[in-house]
Design a protein around this motif. Structure first.
Motif, PDB file in Angstrom:
ATOM      1  N   ASP A   1     -14.581 -12.147  77.025  1.00 18.93           N
ATOM      2  CA  ASP A   1     -15.748 -11.173  77.426  1.00 18.93           C
ATOM      3  C   ASP A   1     -16.850 -11.752  78.160  1.00 18.93           C
ATOM      4  O   ASP A   1     -16.761 -13.191  78.317  1.00 18.93           O
ATOM      5  CB  ASP A   1     -16.286 -10.281  76.455  1.00 18.93           C
ATOM      6  CG  ASP A   1     -16.742 -11.203  75.152  1.00 18.93           C
ATOM      7  OD1 ASP A   1     -17.580 -12.047  75.377  1.00 18.93           O
ATOM      8  OD2 ASP A   1     -16.366 -10.949  74.008  1.00 18.93           O
ATOM      9  N   ASN A   2     -17.928 -10.947  78.459  1.00 17.81           N
ATOM     10  CA  ASN A   2     -18.885 -11.512  79.322  1.00 17.81           C
ATOM     11  C   ASN A   2     -19.888 -12.427  78.444  1.00 17.81           C
ATOM     12  O   ASN A   2     -20.426 -13.431  78.854  1.00 17.81           O
ATOM     13  CB  ASN A   2     -19.686 -10.450  79.972  1.00 17.81           C
ATOM     14  CG  ASN A   2     -19.489 -10.169  81.460  1.00 17.81           C
ATOM     15  OD1 ASN A   2     -19.460 -10.850  82.155  1.00 17.81           O
ATOM     16  ND2 ASN A   2     -18.644  -8.900  81.560  1.00 17.81           N
ATOM     17  N   ILE A   3     -20.029 -12.184  77.312  1.00 15.15           N
ATOM     18  CA  ILE A   3     -20.813 -12.917  76.395  1.00 15.15           C
ATOM     19  C   ILE A   3     -20.213 -14.288  76.123  1.00 15.15           C
ATOM     20  O   ILE A   3     -21.053 -15.442  76.142  1.00 15.15           O
ATOM     21  CB  ILE A   3     -20.912 -12.139  74.928  1.00 15.15           C
ATOM     22  CG1 ILE A   3     -21.661 -10.716  75.264  1.00 15.15           C
ATOM     23  CG2 ILE A   3     -21.666 -12.991  73.999  1.00 15.15           C
ATOM     24  CD1 ILE A   3     -21.718  -9.978  74.063  1.00 15.15           C
ATOM     25  N   LEU A   4     -18.848 -14.312  75.675  1.00 18.27           N
ATOM     26  CA  LEU A   4     -18.105 -15.550  75.919  1.00 18.27           C
ATOM     27  C   LEU A   4     -18.304 -16.566  76.733  1.00 18.27           C
ATOM     28  O   LEU A   4     -18.629 -17.676  76.999  1.00 18.27           O
ATOM     29  CB  LEU A   4     -16.671 -15.385  75.387  1.00 18.27           C
ATOM     30  CG  LEU A   4     -16.601 -15.117  73.869  1.00 18.27           C
ATOM     31  CD1 LEU A   4     -15.153 -14.852  73.467  1.00 18.27           C
ATOM     32  CD2 LEU A   4     -17.063 -16.293  72.914  1.00 18.27           C
ATOM     33  N   LYS A   5     -18.376 -15.747  78.173  1.00 23.54           N
ATOM     34  CA  LYS A   5     -18.591 -16.319  79.525  1.00 23.54           C
ATOM     35  C   LYS A   5     -19.916 -17.199  79.422  1.00 23.54           C
ATOM     36  O   LYS A   5     -19.935 -18.286  79.831  1.00 23.54           O
ATOM     37  CB  LYS A   5     -18.281 -15.277  80.628  1.00 23.54           C
ATOM     38  CG  LYS A   5     -18.266 -15.844  81.857  1.00 23.54           C
ATOM     39  CD  LYS A   5     -18.709 -14.865  83.127  1.00 23.54           C
ATOM     40  CE  LYS A   5     -20.169 -14.511  83.165  1.00 23.54           C
ATOM     41  NZ  LYS A   5     -20.205 -13.766  84.263  1.00 23.54           N
TER      42      LYS A   5
ATOM     43  N   LEU B   1      -4.817 -17.293  75.632  1.00 29.53           N
ATOM     44  CA  LEU B   1      -5.142 -16.765  77.190  1.00 29.53           C
ATOM     45  C   LEU B   1      -6.767 -17.061  77.046  1.00 29.53           C
ATOM     46  O   LEU B   1      -7.473 -17.527  77.921  1.00 29.53           O
ATOM     47  CB  LEU B   1      -4.628 -15.349  77.387  1.00 29.53           C
ATOM     48  CG  LEU B   1      -3.237 -15.671  77.946  1.00 29.53           C
ATOM     49  CD1 LEU B   1      -2.599 -14.214  78.203  1.00 29.53           C
ATOM     50  CD2 LEU B   1      -3.048 -16.480  79.130  1.00 29.53           C
ATOM     51  N   LYS B   2      -7.455 -16.406  76.046  1.00 30.24           N
ATOM     52  CA  LYS B   2      -8.873 -16.241  75.995  1.00 30.24           C
ATOM     53  C   LYS B   2      -9.463 -17.556  75.920  1.00 30.24           C
ATOM     54  O   LYS B   2     -10.231 -17.926  76.714  1.00 30.24           O
ATOM     55  CB  LYS B   2      -9.407 -15.619  74.677  1.00 30.24           C
ATOM     56  CG  LYS B   2     -10.691 -15.238  74.566  1.00 30.24           C
ATOM     57  CD  LYS B   2     -11.220 -14.464  73.338  1.00 30.24           C
ATOM     58  CE  LYS B   2     -10.951 -15.232  72.053  1.00 30.24           C
ATOM     59  NZ  LYS B   2     -11.534 -14.057  71.052  1.00 30.24           N
TER      60      LYS B   2
ATOM     61  N   ILE C   1     -13.252 -16.696  86.252  1.00 37.33           N
ATOM     62  CA  ILE C   1     -14.448 -15.733  85.724  1.00 37.33           C
ATOM     63  C   ILE C   1     -13.683 -14.173  85.424  1.00 37.33           C
ATOM     64  O   ILE C   1     -13.868 -13.656  84.418  1.00 37.33           O
ATOM     65  CB  ILE C   1     -15.693 -15.608  86.586  1.00 37.33           C
ATOM     66  CG1 ILE C   1     -16.423 -16.744  86.185  1.00 37.33           C
ATOM     67  CG2 ILE C   1     -16.312 -14.140  86.080  1.00 37.33           C
ATOM     68  CD1 ILE C   1     -17.648 -16.992  87.430  1.00 37.33           C
ATOM     69  N   ALA C   2     -12.813 -14.048  86.567  1.00 33.31           N
ATOM     70  CA  ALA C   2     -12.081 -12.804  86.071  1.00 33.31           C
ATOM     71  C   ALA C   2     -11.169 -12.738  85.201  1.00 33.31           C
ATOM     72  O   ALA C   2     -11.145 -11.827  84.303  1.00 33.31           O
ATOM     73  CB  ALA C   2     -11.212 -12.243  87.527  1.00 33.31           C
ATOM     74  N   ALA C   3     -10.661 -13.890  84.832  1.00 31.21           N
ATOM     75  CA  ALA C   3      -9.589 -13.928  83.580  1.00 31.21           C
ATOM     76  C   ALA C   3     -10.401 -13.994  82.409  1.00 31.21           C
ATOM     77  O   ALA C   3      -9.794 -13.303  81.419  1.00 31.21           O
ATOM     78  CB  ALA C   3      -8.719 -15.236  83.892  1.00 31.21           C
ATOM     79  N   VAL C   4     -11.429 -14.838  82.400  1.00 36.16           N
ATOM     80  CA  VAL C   4     -12.296 -14.655  81.295  1.00 36.16           C
ATOM     81  C   VAL C   4     -12.792 -13.429  80.785  1.00 36.16           C
ATOM     82  O   VAL C   4     -12.786 -13.028  79.964  1.00 36.16           O
ATOM     83  CB  VAL C   4     -13.622 -15.806  81.648  1.00 36.16           C
ATOM     84  CG1 VAL C   4     -14.412 -15.509  80.487  1.00 36.16           C
ATOM     85  CG2 VAL C   4     -13.081 -17.224  81.542  1.00 36.16           C
TER      86      VAL C   4
END
Length: 326
Positions: free
Chosen positions: A267-271, A5-6, A259-262
């Motif tokens: 996490d925000n860093i991987l985003k 999922l990530k 973005i919410a799913a990410v």
């Protein structure tokens, strides 16, 4: 399952961001008669579409029962006003951030703005460490610095853009710098705060998105009234909307969901890494398809740094040999 999922959510984010950038660029180059659509109204419509999509997803999770949907919304939103109000904080900060970036762009040249705004990559990491107790190794910190440098190079303006930049006084440059630095910290805090809410509560990501979209719509309507109230009263809320505009709006709404799913599954860093890769991808496609961009040596250097940083962040050095026991 969560790992799948990530990476699935990160892949979809890269696709969505790239598509959005390209369609927005194409809509700008398209010459049409009449007024252009207002970005402030597009933001509101995207938030409303996001709420509708989330309601459908909650309806599906409720086994397609309207009574069950009504009960979930009543129990999770109306009966938990404090939980709902928590989402007003990141929503309000995002609105503040957009206004700060407008101030920054008005008082800084393009190069200074683009380079300084990449500090949000580091502020996000700092807030992740302090608020979520996330542990980052030396290689990961190094990759974040390389990523920040790479994105700054990728978005470095061309010579023609530098010529167009206006002369700015030291006072206005200081105002612009303070605005962009505040935007960097607010961006990092809001993203990590939202991640903390998503990961520490049992409410579904779709319920949280409904709450966030509700406040986003309110703040967005305030923006429409303040900035474009006269134009809306003159030409209407949906002035300049066409098929391409609706594609842009739908992609923006999809972005909110992705973005919410990410944030939920990664996490925000991987985003930040996914967004950086999409900048490179959209710019290269723009060069081959729209032919409105000529890559420079600085761009290619930045692209190499971003790709290298992405691999370095996921690098897990294995200890050499067996540890010696005392």
């Amino acid at each position: 399952m969560s790992t799948n999922l990530k990476y699935l959510s990160l892949g979809i984010l890269v696709f969505q961001t790239t598509s959005l950038v390209l369609t927005m660029r194409y809509s700008r180059t398209l010459k049409e008669e009449g007024p252009r659509y207002l970005s402030s109204t597009a933001v509101v419509v995207a938030e409303l579409l996001k709420i509708m999509a989330c309601l459908l997803l909650v309806y599906k999770d409720s086994k397609c029962s309207l009574r069950a949907l009504n009960r979930v919304l009543h129990d999770e939103i109306l009966n938990k006003p404090m939980e709902t109000l928590k989402l007003a904080i990141p929503s309000g900060i995002y609105t503040l951030q957009n206004n700060l970036l407008y101030v920054a762009l008005s008082n800084l040249d393009a190069a200074t703005y683009q380079v300084t705004y990449q500090l949000k990559i580091l502020t996000t990491a700092l807030f992740s460490v302090s608020m979520l107790s996330k542990k980052l190794g030396v290689y990961q910190w190094l990759s974040l610095v390389i990523l920040m440098t790479g994105v700054a190079f990728v978005q470095w303006p061309s010579d023609s853009q530098e010529i167009d930049s206006k002369e700015l006084s030291a006072g206005s440059q200081f105002v612009g710098l303070m605005a962009v630095l505040t935007a960097c910290f607010s961006s990092g805090f809001a993203g990590v705060y939202f991640e903390k809410i998503l990961k520490e509560t049992k409410q579904s990501v779709w319920i949280r998105n409904i709450q966030l979209g509700f406040f986003g719509s309110i703040f967005g309507l305030m923006g429409v009234y303040i900035y474009d109230g006269e134009l809306v009263s003159k030409n209407g809320f949906f002035q300049g909307y066409n098929q391409l505009t609706w594609i842009v709006v739908v992609l923006q709404a999809l972005g909110g969901l992705v973005i919410a799913a990410v944030i939920k599954y990664a996490d925000n860093i991987l985003k930040g890494f996914a967004t950086s890769l999409s900048i490179i991808l959209s710019t290269l496609i723009s060069y081959f398809w729209l032919q409105d961009f000529v890559p420079t040596s600085v761009f290619f250097l930045g692209a190499i740094l971003v790709i290298a940083a992405t691999f370095l962040y996921g690098y897990d050095p294995k200890p050499a040999g067996n540890p010696i026991k005392a």
